[in-house]
Design a protein around this motif. Sequence first.
Motif, PDB file in Angstrom:
ATOM      1  N   LYS A 178     -12.932  35.634 -47.477  1.00  0.00           N
ATOM      2  CA  LYS A 178     -11.531  35.668 -47.038  1.00  0.00           C
ATOM      3  C   LYS A 178     -10.893  34.291 -47.126  1.00  0.00           C
ATOM      4  O   LYS A 178      -9.732  34.150 -47.537  1.00  0.00           O
ATOM      5  N   HIS A 183      -7.072  34.610 -47.559  1.00  0.00           N
ATOM      6  CA  HIS A 183      -6.666  35.752 -46.738  1.00  0.00           C
ATOM      7  C   HIS A 183      -7.012  35.442 -45.279  1.00  0.00           C
ATOM      8  O   HIS A 183      -7.843  36.098 -44.660  1.00  0.00           O
ATOM      9  N   TYR A 184      -6.349  34.432 -44.741  1.00  0.00           N
ATOM     10  CA  TYR A 184      -6.749  33.876 -43.452  1.00  0.00           C
ATOM     11  C   TYR A 184      -6.510  34.821 -42.281  1.00  0.00           C
ATOM     12  O   TYR A 184      -7.207  34.763 -41.271  1.00  0.00           O
ATOM     13  N   ASP A 186      -6.685  38.136 -42.456  1.00  0.00           N
ATOM     14  CA  ASP A 186      -7.276  39.438 -42.760  1.00  0.00           C
ATOM     15  C   ASP A 186      -7.837  40.078 -41.490  1.00  0.00           C
ATOM     16  O   ASP A 186      -8.306  39.390 -40.572  1.00  0.00           O
TER      17      ASP A 186
END
Length: 316
Positions: A178, A183-184, A186
């Motif tokens: 991530k 995609h911090y 997520d």
Amino acid sequence: MSTLIVPPHVPSVAEDCEQLHKAFEGWGTNERLIISILAHRNAGQRKAIRHAYAETYGKDLLKDLDKELSSDFERLVLLWTLDPPERDAVLTDEATKKWTKSNQVLVEIACTRPSKGLILVREAYHSRFKRSLEEDVAYHTTGDFRKLLLPLVSSYRYEGDEVNLRLAKAEAKILHEKIKGKHYSDDDVIRIVATRSKAQVNATLNEYKNEFGNDIIKDLEHDDDNEFLPILKATFECLVYPENYFEKVLREAINKRGTDEGALTRVVATRAEVDLKIIKDLYHKRNSVPLHRAIVKDTHGDYEKMLVALIGEDDA
């Protein structure tokens, strides 16, 4: 480890109340007397003093302190005198009302307090402000920040030391994927930081470093343009490295142009009975100057004296 110094022979609660009442009498307030009492009593003793003061004089000690004191000294004394959960409730209320994307106070409280302590904070918040903490966090935050903060302040983590190493390996891989993909926020990242025990998160971060060669904190520093990253980084730090986190807050509060009295007051008031000794030693090691000397250089008057007393460096 606490820095609070309580004398071996503490006066009676009645005597402390009488002395505090005397400190407010006459033309000028006796700030030195207030410091000598309140800066050297633990949370239970301060609570007993507040109760006895109200019974004896029919007045709220906090209101008398508010009336007699001023500025940063007043703020520090009032925060310190509150019960810890009530203090955290006040701090969280201020944080939600003044919410900015750089505000990390909610993360501090949600991630560094024990699970039962966080429940007490929510109860104190509800009692004091007649609203739920969750309600206010949801109202005052938006987007990814709300997505992270709401489950953090609502969490009830397992407090034991038992960890699942297989799970740690699997979730370290998830975090790496991530973060690599930026995609911090997520759902899996939020789930891991908001629900896993601190021991489990620590095991996951160890697996992350072993498997991928970097500390996750370092990997979270590589995307300076993402405004969500600092608060996610603070979340990991508060869960696993709280003393490191608070040392950095103190360093930035003292070393920046113009002291950040708000941050300095908050850390000393909230950590003096918890782990300020460790934070203080870490500060000395990293900055080559004792914390009390840095405080004396950057503050003055009764505010300075109260701070120095709470970090265990006065002559009491």
